[in-house]
Design a protein around this motif. Structure first.
Motif, short mmCIF file in Angstrom:
data_model
loop_
_atom_site.label_atom_id
_atom_site.label_comp_id
_atom_site.label_asym_id
_atom_site.label_seq_id
_atom_site.Cartn_x
_atom_site.Cartn_y
_atom_site.Cartn_z
N ARG A 172 0.87 -1.18 0.00
CA ARG A 172 0.00 0.00 0.00
C ARG A 172 0.90 1.23 0.00
NH1 ARG A 172 -5.23 0.23 -0.94
NH2 ARG A 172 -5.59 1.78 0.63
N VAL A 173 0.75 2.07 -1.01
CA VAL A 173 1.55 3.29 -1.15
C VAL A 173 0.60 4.43 -1.42
CG1 VAL A 173 3.37 4.45 -2.44
CG2 VAL A 173 3.51 1.98 -2.07
N ASP A 174 0.58 5.44 -0.55
CA ASP A 174 -0.30 6.60 -0.70
C ASP A 174 -1.76 6.18 -0.93
OD1 ASP A 174 1.89 8.32 -0.42
OD2 ASP A 174 2.29 8.29 -2.58
N GLY A 175 -2.21 5.18 -0.18
CA GLY A 175 -3.60 4.75 -0.26
C GLY A 175 -3.93 3.84 -1.44
N LYS A 176 -2.92 3.49 -2.26
CA LYS A 176 -3.15 2.61 -3.40
C LYS A 176 -2.41 1.30 -3.18
CE LYS A 176 -2.28 6.36 -6.53
NZ LYS A 176 -1.68 6.70 -7.83
N THR A 177 -2.96 0.22 -3.75
CA THR A 177 -2.27 -1.05 -3.72
C THR A 177 -1.49 -1.19 -5.01
OG1 THR A 177 -3.98 -2.06 -2.35
CG2 THR A 177 -2.53 -3.56 -3.55
N LEU A 178 -0.17 -1.27 -4.89
CA LEU A 178 0.72 -1.41 -6.04
C LEU A 178 1.30 -2.82 -6.05
CD1 LEU A 178 2.75 1.93 -5.88
CD2 LEU A 178 0.64 1.46 -7.13
N ARG A 179 1.52 -3.32 -7.25
CA ARG A 179 2.15 -4.62 -7.44
C ARG A 179 3.60 -4.39 -7.85
NH1 ARG A 179 1.53 -9.74 -5.88
NH2 ARG A 179 2.40 -11.14 -7.40
N PHE A 180 4.54 -5.05 -7.20
CA PHE A 180 5.97 -4.90 -7.45
C PHE A 180 6.52 -6.18 -8.08
CE2 PHE A 180 4.99 -1.76 -4.37
CZ PHE A 180 5.95 -0.77 -4.46
N TYR A 181 7.43 -6.00 -9.01
CA TYR A 181 8.08 -7.12 -9.69
C TYR A 181 9.58 -6.85 -9.72
CZ TYR A 181 3.42 -7.88 -11.67
OH TYR A 181 2.07 -8.08 -11.83
N LEU A 182 10.37 -7.81 -9.30
CA LEU A 182 11.81 -7.74 -9.43
C LEU A 182 12.16 -8.60 -10.64
CD1 LEU A 182 14.23 -6.47 -8.02
CD2 LEU A 182 14.50 -8.60 -6.76
N VAL A 183 12.67 -7.97 -11.70
CA VAL A 183 12.93 -8.69 -12.94
C VAL A 183 14.38 -8.54 -13.36
CG1 VAL A 183 10.54 -8.34 -13.72
CG2 VAL A 183 12.31 -6.77 -14.51
N GLN A 184 14.86 -9.55 -14.07
CA GLN A 184 16.17 -9.44 -14.71
C GLN A 184 15.94 -9.49 -16.20
OE1 GLN A 184 19.33 -12.52 -14.39
NE2 GLN A 184 20.55 -10.80 -13.64
N THR A 185 16.61 -8.58 -16.91
CA THR A 185 16.46 -8.50 -18.35
C THR A 185 17.53 -9.34 -19.04
OG1 THR A 185 17.74 -6.45 -18.34
CG2 THR A 185 15.32 -6.25 -18.31
N VAL A 186 17.35 -9.58 -20.34
CA VAL A 186 18.30 -10.41 -21.07
C VAL A 186 19.70 -9.81 -21.10
CG1 VAL A 186 16.53 -11.56 -22.46
CG2 VAL A 186 17.60 -9.47 -23.31
N ASP A 187 19.82 -8.50 -20.87
CA ASP A 187 21.14 -7.87 -20.82
C ASP A 187 21.74 -7.90 -19.41
OD1 ASP A 187 19.56 -5.96 -19.60
OD2 ASP A 187 19.94 -4.39 -21.08
N THR A 188 21.17 -8.72 -18.55
CA THR A 188 21.61 -8.98 -17.16
C THR A 188 21.53 -7.78 -16.23
OG1 THR A 188 23.99 -8.65 -17.52
CG2 THR A 188 23.12 -10.88 -17.91
N ASN A 189 20.68 -6.82 -16.54
CA ASN A 189 20.38 -5.75 -15.60
C ASN A 189 19.15 -6.17 -14.79
OD1 ASN A 189 22.35 -3.64 -16.24
ND2 ASN A 189 21.38 -3.67 -18.24
N THR A 190 19.02 -5.63 -13.59
CA THR A 190 17.90 -5.96 -12.72
C THR A 190 17.10 -4.69 -12.46
OG1 THR A 190 19.20 -7.72 -11.68
CG2 THR A 190 17.26 -6.92 -10.47
N PHE A 191 15.77 -4.84 -12.49
CA PHE A 191 14.86 -3.71 -12.32
C PHE A 191 13.76 -4.06 -11.33
CE2 PHE A 191 16.69 -3.31 -16.50
CZ PHE A 191 16.93 -1.95 -16.65
N GLU A 192 13.38 -3.07 -10.54
CA GLU A 192 12.19 -3.18 -9.72
C GLU A 192 11.10 -2.39 -10.44
OE1 GLU A 192 10.86 -1.20 -5.68
OE2 GLU A 192 12.43 -2.71 -5.34
N LEU A 193 10.10 -3.11 -10.94
CA LEU A 193 8.98 -2.49 -11.64
C LEU A 193 7.78 -2.41 -10.72
CD1 LEU A 193 9.11 -4.48 -15.02
CD2 LEU A 193 10.35 -2.40 -14.40
#
Length: 88
Positions: A46-67
């Motif tokens: 819950r962020v600022d009254g909203k429910t957000l979905r978080f994804y930790l992903v790794q891309t094919v270029d081996t970088n990691t992102f929190e979406l």
């Protein structure tokens, strides 16, 4: 590897599974398409009254992102990135 706090809106392509689960498959960030190789941890907050979905992903270029995905307005963002290449 460099960690970067980002908070930037992105365009994302997703796959919706039969059970309604949403999986990001690629996203456009800083004029470059990033293809998701693996999806790690997933959670909701819950962020600022909203429910957000978080994804930790790794891309094919081996970088990691929190979406993050705000399903109420269908908005995707890169929240943080761990970069191996020179983009920061």
């Amino acid at each position: 590897m460099k960690e970067v706090h980002v908070e930037e809106a992105i365009d994302a392509l997703v796959r919706v599974l039969k059970d309604g689960t949403i999986r990001p498959t690629s996203f456009l960030w800083r004029d470059r398409t990033r293809y998701v190789d693996t999806i790690g941890r997933q959670w909701e907050e819950r962020v600022d009254g909203k429910t957000l979905r978080f994804y930790l992903v790794q891309t094919v270029d081996t970088n990691t992102f929190e979406l993050t995905h705000d399903p109420a307005i269908n908005q995707w963002m890169v929240r943080r990135a761990w970069l191996r290449d020179i983009l920061a």
